[in-house]
Design a protein around this motif. Sequence first.
Motif, PDB file in Angstrom:
ATOM      1  N   VAL B 174     -31.671  -6.190  15.766  1.00 63.17           N
ATOM      2  CA  VAL B 174     -33.195  -6.320  16.371  1.00 63.17           C
ATOM      3  C   VAL B 174     -33.193  -7.310  17.343  1.00 63.17           C
ATOM      4  O   VAL B 174     -33.366  -8.514  17.285  1.00 63.17           O
ATOM      5  N   ALA B 175     -33.431  -6.653  18.688  1.00 63.58           N
ATOM      6  CA  ALA B 175     -33.731  -7.547  19.654  1.00 63.58           C
ATOM      7  C   ALA B 175     -35.304  -7.451  20.117  1.00 63.58           C
ATOM      8  O   ALA B 175     -35.699  -6.419  19.844  1.00 63.58           O
ATOM      9  N   ALA B 176     -35.685  -8.457  20.418  1.00 66.08           N
ATOM     10  CA  ALA B 176     -37.256  -8.705  20.901  1.00 66.08           C
ATOM     11  C   ALA B 176     -37.340  -8.928  22.243  1.00 66.08           C
ATOM     12  O   ALA B 176     -36.538  -9.836  23.148  1.00 66.08           O
ATOM     13  N   GLY B 177     -38.362  -8.293  22.952  1.00 63.40           N
ATOM     14  CA  GLY B 177     -38.833  -8.364  24.227  1.00 63.40           C
ATOM     15  C   GLY B 177     -39.442  -9.847  24.616  1.00 63.40           C
ATOM     16  O   GLY B 177     -40.146  -9.786  25.615  1.00 63.40           O
ATOM     17  N   THR B 178     -38.852 -10.992  24.083  1.00 62.24           N
ATOM     18  CA  THR B 178     -39.282 -12.154  24.704  1.00 62.24           C
ATOM     19  C   THR B 178     -38.033 -12.643  25.729  1.00 62.24           C
ATOM     20  O   THR B 178     -37.336 -13.334  25.181  1.00 62.24           O
ATOM     21  N   GLN B 179     -38.288 -12.074  26.788  1.00 60.50           N
ATOM     22  CA  GLN B 179     -37.089 -12.189  27.855  1.00 60.50           C
ATOM     23  C   GLN B 179     -36.803 -13.595  28.158  1.00 60.50           C
ATOM     24  O   GLN B 179     -35.781 -13.779  28.894  1.00 60.50           O
ATOM     25  N   ARG B 180     -37.704 -14.604  27.847  1.00 55.91           N
ATOM     26  CA  ARG B 180     -37.429 -15.821  28.460  1.00 55.91           C
ATOM     27  C   ARG B 180     -36.118 -16.612  27.818  1.00 55.91           C
ATOM     28  O   ARG B 180     -35.421 -17.408  28.247  1.00 55.91           O
TER      29      ARG B 180
END
Lengths: 326, 425
Positions: B174-180
Amino acid sequence: MVKRGTVLAACGIAALAAGQPPSTYTETIPGTRVSFEMVAIPSGHFTMGSPATEKGRTASEGPTHDVELRAFWIGRTEVTWDEYDLFAFSMDLERPSSAQPRPAPPSGADAVTRPTPPYGDESFGYGKGKQPAINMTWHAAMEYCRWLSAKTGKTYRLPTEAEWEYAARAGTTTAYSFGNDARALGEYAWTRENSGERPHPVATKKPNAWGLFDMHGNVSEWILDQYDAGYYRTVQPGTVGPVLLPGNHRFPHVSRGGSWDDEASLARSAARRGSAPDWSRRDPQSPKSIWWHTNALFAGFRVVRAVEEQDNLKGFRSAITRDSSQ
Amino acid sequence: MSADQFTAAPSRRDFIKTTTAATLGLSFAPMMPGAYASGTDAIRIGLIGCGGRGTGAVLNAFEGAEGVKLVAMGDAFADRVASSLAEIGKEHAAQIEVPKDRQFVGFDAYKHVLASDANYIILATPPGFRPIHLAAAIAAGKHVFTEKPIAVDGPGIRQVFALVEQAKAKGLGVAAGTQRRHQTGYLETLKRVQDGAIGKIVAARCAWNQGFLWKKDRQPEWSDVEWQLRNWLYFTWLSGDHIVEQHVHNIDVVNWAMGTHPVAAHGMGGRQVRTGPEWGHIFDHFSIDYEYPGNVHLHSQARQIQGCEGSVSEALVGDRGQCQVDKYAITGAKAWKFDGKDNAPYVQEHTDFIASLRAGKPLNELKNVTESTLTAIMGRMSAYTGQPVTWDQALNSTEALMPPSLTFGPMEVPPVPMPGRTKLT
C-alpha cells in the motif's frame, strides 16, 4: 551610462511611426488604484544576438543580425502581483467591503477567461504587492494582456523577442547594458549571486539607460515568440519586426532576461531560453494547468504596447487550450 | 552550459530527465510479454476515481516504470471516465486496455474494478470513500496506491488502521500519495535532521495558506448529491475539510520529522470570507496548536482565503539549529542547503512502489498516512468544537460522516460547525 539621444543618433535611426514621437505615460487600471508606467521606445534598428566571442553565449544567440523595429512602449518594471492579482483572482470585480466577488457580467474585460486557481500558494511565500508576479504560464501572460487591453482600451501584449532585446540593450552592444564586466551586475540585477534565493520588489536596482528596471534579473520574462534555437539563422537581414509566431503547443516559448535563480551568463542581453514541460513537473493533475506552472518560480513578464501595430500581430492571441499537447 | 541544457534546465534545481526520458521512450513501445528483465511483471492498473488527480496518477505510473498498462476504470460519473480516457489516450493509447466492459460508472463502480484482473489499484476518489474502497481492495487481494488523505472521520481511521496488518499478512503493498516522502530534497533534508543536524526538536511550524480553490457551478439537472460530489472539497463527509484534504501534506512532514504523532490538539478556526452556499459548509481558516510527547508543540495554519499572505511550508526548531524543510535549508552549527537535483516526486512514488512489488518486498505506507490524516482530523475536531481533543478521543470518535446509504437524490448541507456549541461525538 549612455544617453538615449546619443545612441539614436549614432545608430542613424529614422522614425518609422508618423506624427509625434511617443512619450512615456502612467496607466492606471480602471476601477482600481493600481498603476504602472510605460516607457516610450523610439523606432530604430540594432544588432540582435551575440558575437561568438561573447563570454557565456550559446549558439542559439547567433548569427547576429540587423533588426529594424517600429516605436513602442514597454513596461518600466515587470508586472507585479498588485497588477496580476486583479486579473488572476478577479480582484478588479470585488467591492472593497464585500465578502464575495460579484459575478462577472459577460462583456469587455469581464469576458476574458480568468485563470483557474492554483492548488497551492502562487507567491511561494515570497510575498505579493510590488513583488514581480511569478510562475504563470505563457498562455496566462498572454491572456493577462488581453484582459488589460479590454480594461484600458489600449492594446497591450507581450514583447517580441526583438523588441525585448532592443529595449534591454538600450543602445549598447556589450554583454550587459552597463558593459561587459559581470562584476557590476549586482548594481543592476537580482541574480543568484545576490538574491538570497528569492525574487525582490521591482525597481530596487539601477535601471538601464532607457530607464527600464530588472531587465537583467529578478524574474525572467515571457516573450511573445515561440522558442527555436535555430531561429536567428532564418531571419532575413533588415527584417522589420521579426517574430516567430507560436502555434497551439504548450512549449517552448521564449523567456528572456536573467532571474534571481540564474547565474550571470543567463542575465546577458542576448541570452535566450525556451520554456519546457519540466516547468510544470509538480502539477499532479492531468491535464496540467494551462494557467500556472509549478516549477517556474523564476518566470514573470512585462508588457508592451505598439505605437502602430505590425500586421502579423494584429489580433494575435494564444491558441492554447486544456487539450493542447506539450 | 550548452544551448540545449539552457532550454531543458532553467534552474540548477531543475531535474534533467535523462533516465526518465529513457524510461518514457521504452514505455511508448508496444507491451511485449517477455520483453522485460525477469521480475518486472506487468503492472495492470485499475483506476478508481477518474478526476484530474487519478488521471495524473496513471500517467505518473506510466512514466515511473516499464511494463505498466491501464486495464479498468471506475467513477461515479460517466463523463469523468470518458475525459480521463481521452486525456491518457493523447500520448499513451498503446498502454490503455480498457474496453467498454471494463469502464464502470456509479457508486459500486469500485467493486467491478476490483473484480477485474487489475493488480495495481489507484484510489483517487474524494477521501470520504477511501476506507470503504481500501478495505474492499485489500479484501480482493490487490496492491493499492492510495491518494491522501486516507479517511475523514474516526470510524474511517479505525477501519484503515486495521488494514495495515491485514495488508502485510496478505503480502500486499500500500503506497500513499504523500509524495514529499519520495521527494529528493525532503529526503535529504530530513535525513540530516534525523541525524541530529539541529539537535533535539523543541518546536515546529507548518502551513498551507492559499487563496480560493475551484468550484463547479450547479447545473439544473444535478441532484443535491451530484452537486456535492462534484464540489466535494466543500463538504466534510467527502473531503474532511481543507485541513484534512490539503494541509495533511505539511502535517505529515512534521510527523515524519518528529517520528511520532501529536497527543492532543488545541485549535480554532472559522468561516469568515468564503461564506456563500456554493462553498458548502467547511471552514476557510484553521489555527491549531498540536502537542507532541515531551511538551513539544507544533503551530499549524491552514487557510483558503483570497488576498492573504500565502505559505505552504514546514519548519523545525531544534536546540542546536533550525530547519526550513520546504526550502531544504538548515541553519545553526551544522548549516546546510540542498544543492542537488530535485526529482519528480509524483513519478518517483510509483517508481519506488512498483520496484518494491517487483522485488517481492511490497511497501506499506499506510500507517504513516493514517496517523497524519488522524492528526489533521483531530485538529479539525478541536477547531469545530472549540475544545481540546486528544488522540484517543479523535481515534475513538463515533461520528461517522458518510451517509449510511448513498443514492443520487436530495441531501441537506450539514450546518456550519459553531465552536462552543458544536459537540465532540
